[in-house]
Design a protein around this motif. Structure first.
Motif, short mmCIF file in Angstrom:
data_model
loop_
_atom_site.label_atom_id
_atom_site.label_comp_id
_atom_site.label_asym_id
_atom_site.label_seq_id
_atom_site.Cartn_x
_atom_site.Cartn_y
_atom_site.Cartn_z
N ALA A 5 0.92 -1.34 -0.10
CA ALA A 5 -0.07 -0.52 0.08
C ALA A 5 0.90 1.27 -0.06
CB ALA A 5 -1.41 0.11 1.25
N LYS A 27 4.94 -0.41 3.21
CA LYS A 27 3.98 -0.01 3.71
C LYS A 27 3.09 -1.44 3.10
CE LYS A 27 -0.34 2.36 4.87
NZ LYS A 27 -0.26 3.47 5.25
N GLU A 29 -0.87 -3.94 3.98
CA GLU A 29 -2.01 -3.61 4.77
C GLU A 29 -2.42 -4.88 5.06
OE1 GLU A 29 -3.97 1.19 3.56
OE2 GLU A 29 -4.33 -0.26 2.68
N ALA A 37 -8.45 -2.06 5.02
CA ALA A 37 -7.20 -2.23 6.27
C ALA A 37 -8.00 -3.04 7.48
CB ALA A 37 -6.93 -1.48 5.60
N SER A 39 -5.39 -3.11 9.75
CA SER A 39 -4.24 -3.15 10.42
C SER A 39 -3.18 -2.54 9.05
CB SER A 39 -3.44 -3.60 11.32
OG SER A 39 -3.32 -5.12 10.44
N SER A 40 -1.90 -2.09 9.87
CA SER A 40 -1.20 -1.76 8.68
C SER A 40 0.10 -2.03 8.99
CB SER A 40 -0.78 -0.47 8.03
OG SER A 40 -0.84 0.31 8.31
#
Length: 90
Positions: A5, A27, A29, A37, A39-40
């Motif tokens: 992401a 990044k 996700e 999403a 969490s990331s």
């Protein structure tokens, strides 16, 4: 499901950070089946350690962070992930 992401606050056409996130993915996700999403994670590499002299064994340390969307976890638990979906970036 995990997917690469980019951060929405980087202007894709004007901000070099957006291009860097695409060239060297930093990044991820973690998505529900409805592609929301939950969490990331962000890998900063040495972005912060270079600026704040954070070292391990004399070398710049790599840093990272993680985030959780509590309202999205609740929506997913209630089976309402479509309502938790954010609009696409323009």
């Amino acid at each position: 499901e995990a997917a690469p992401a980019t951060d929405a606050f980087f202007a894709p056409m004007r901000d070099p950070a957006s291009l860097m996130q695409q060239l060297a993915p930093s990044k991820m996700e973690y998505l529900t089946g409805a592609h929301v999403a939950l969490s990331s994670t962000n890998l900063h590499r040495t972005h912060f350690s270079d600026r704040f002299a954070i070292t391990i064994g004399g070398e710049p340390a790599w840093t990272a962070c993680t985030a959780f969307g509590l309202e999205r976890w609740i929506a997913a638990a209630m089976g309402r992930t479509e309502e938790a979906r954010l609009p696409e970036n323009p």
